[in-house]
Design an enzyme around this catalytic site. Structure first.
Site: not given
Lengths: 70, 264
Positions: B99, B160, B188
């Site tokens: 990632k 976050g 989000g």
């Protein structure tokens, strides 16, 4: 095998200054718990290269292990 | 049930991917991951501090779950940092998945698009299967896909924040313009309805962490998100009704009592 040198050298180990009595990376690693991976001066050092890796004064050595992440 | 969801050829039955950070305790993390039914989990690498034993316990718990591991490059600000961390991750976690996170702004943790492209190109050439964490910018996503990133992970909102989908138009556009890419909304989302919303749009999956880990009951919230993702996927496959700006009675008008066909 890399040439061994009995001397004292100062490196940055995980961001902290540390004096070593060996310039062999492989001599330093037993204090760390597996699994870990190594970067020297920002570059990855594969495990099969540990025996050939010689440290120099001022080197930045990072030894990392798994943590939680998002 | 057969799943057509896969990440670089690895089939996953759950379209929900969870992070492993911020839980009140390692035990709750483990329970939440199990409750969610997720089959992939994100994690990271940091400097080993021998005086801290928590890392070992974390690693042990994660291994017990036998999930697919998706290491991240969180916190990296340069191509070199991201590439090195990816290479260290591959050695430890024995996976080509990465990632790819490359931060361009420390206030909203917005990805740095130009460096992201450079790092992705480098890692793809090195055999990685790159899942870039990116903004919802169409051109950036097109470039990443053209480079060879088969999976893209656009944000819904800053990491976050829990704000949900800030730009539905951008996400819908991505889905329409990149129909063959595997698109996973990452970051989000705050509540299960946000996850359901993007799955209804046709996104392939959802990756989240804070919304579960910071809930009052992370285990129950993990279940709620898994249900929302499944519901959204079913709704997408079912096909939503067309919208219209006027009412249309659902109960038949024919046979309605109390009115007369002819004026008195």
């Amino acid at each position: 095998m890399a040439e061994q040198m009995k001397t004292e050298l100062s490196i940055w180990l995980n961001g902290k200054k540390e004096s070593l009595d060996s310039n062999q990376l492989s001599h330093l690693l037993p204090r760390f718990k597996s699994p870990f991976a190594v970067a020297l001066n920002g570059c990855f050092i594969a495990a099969n290269q540990y025996p050939n890796t010689v440290l120099q004064a001022g080197d930045q050595l990072d030894i990392v292990s798994p943590i939680a992440g998002g | 049930m057969h799943s057509d969801f896969n990440i670089y050829g690895t089939q996953l039955n759950s379209r929900l991917i969870l992070g492993s950070a911020l839980y009140p305790s390692p035990a709750l993390m483990q329970q939440a991951l199990q409750q969610s039914g997720c089959e992939a989990v994100t994690l990271s690498l940091r400097r080993q501090a021998p005086e801290q034993q928590g890392g070992e316990q974390f690693w042990q718990l994660i291994r017990e779950l036998k999930l697919q591991l998706l290491p991240n490059t969180a916190g990296c600000h340069s191509v070199q940092q991201a590439v090195t961390l990816a290479q260290m991750s591959r050695e430890i976690f024995q996976t080509n998945w990465i990632k790819l996170e490359l931060i361009g702004d420390d206030y909203n943790l917005q990805p740095e698009p130009m460096l992201l492209l450079q790092a992705a190109e480098h890692l793809l050439a090195d055999g990685f299967e790159v899942l870039p964490y990116c903004t919802d910018d169409l051109v950036l996503c097109k470039r990443l896909y053209e480079l060879g990133c088969k999976v893209l992970m656009p944000w819904a909102a800053p990491i976050g924040s829990g704000l949900g989908v800030l730009n539905p138009y951008a996400l819908r556009t991505l889905r329409e313009r990149l129909p063959d890419a595997t698109l996973i909304v990452d970051a989000g989302l705050g509540v299960p309805s946000h996850a359901c919303q993007v799955m209804e749009m046709g996104f392939d999956g959802v990756l989240l962490n804070s919304a579960v880990a910071l809930a009052k009951d992370p285990v129950l919230m993990a279940l709620a998100f898994s249900q929302a993702v499944a519901a959204g996927r079913s709704a997408f496959l079912a096909g939503a009704m067309p919208k219209q700006d006027f009412a249309s009675p659902s109960t038949p008008v024919l046979g309605m009592p109390f009115w007369l066909q002819e004026a008195l």
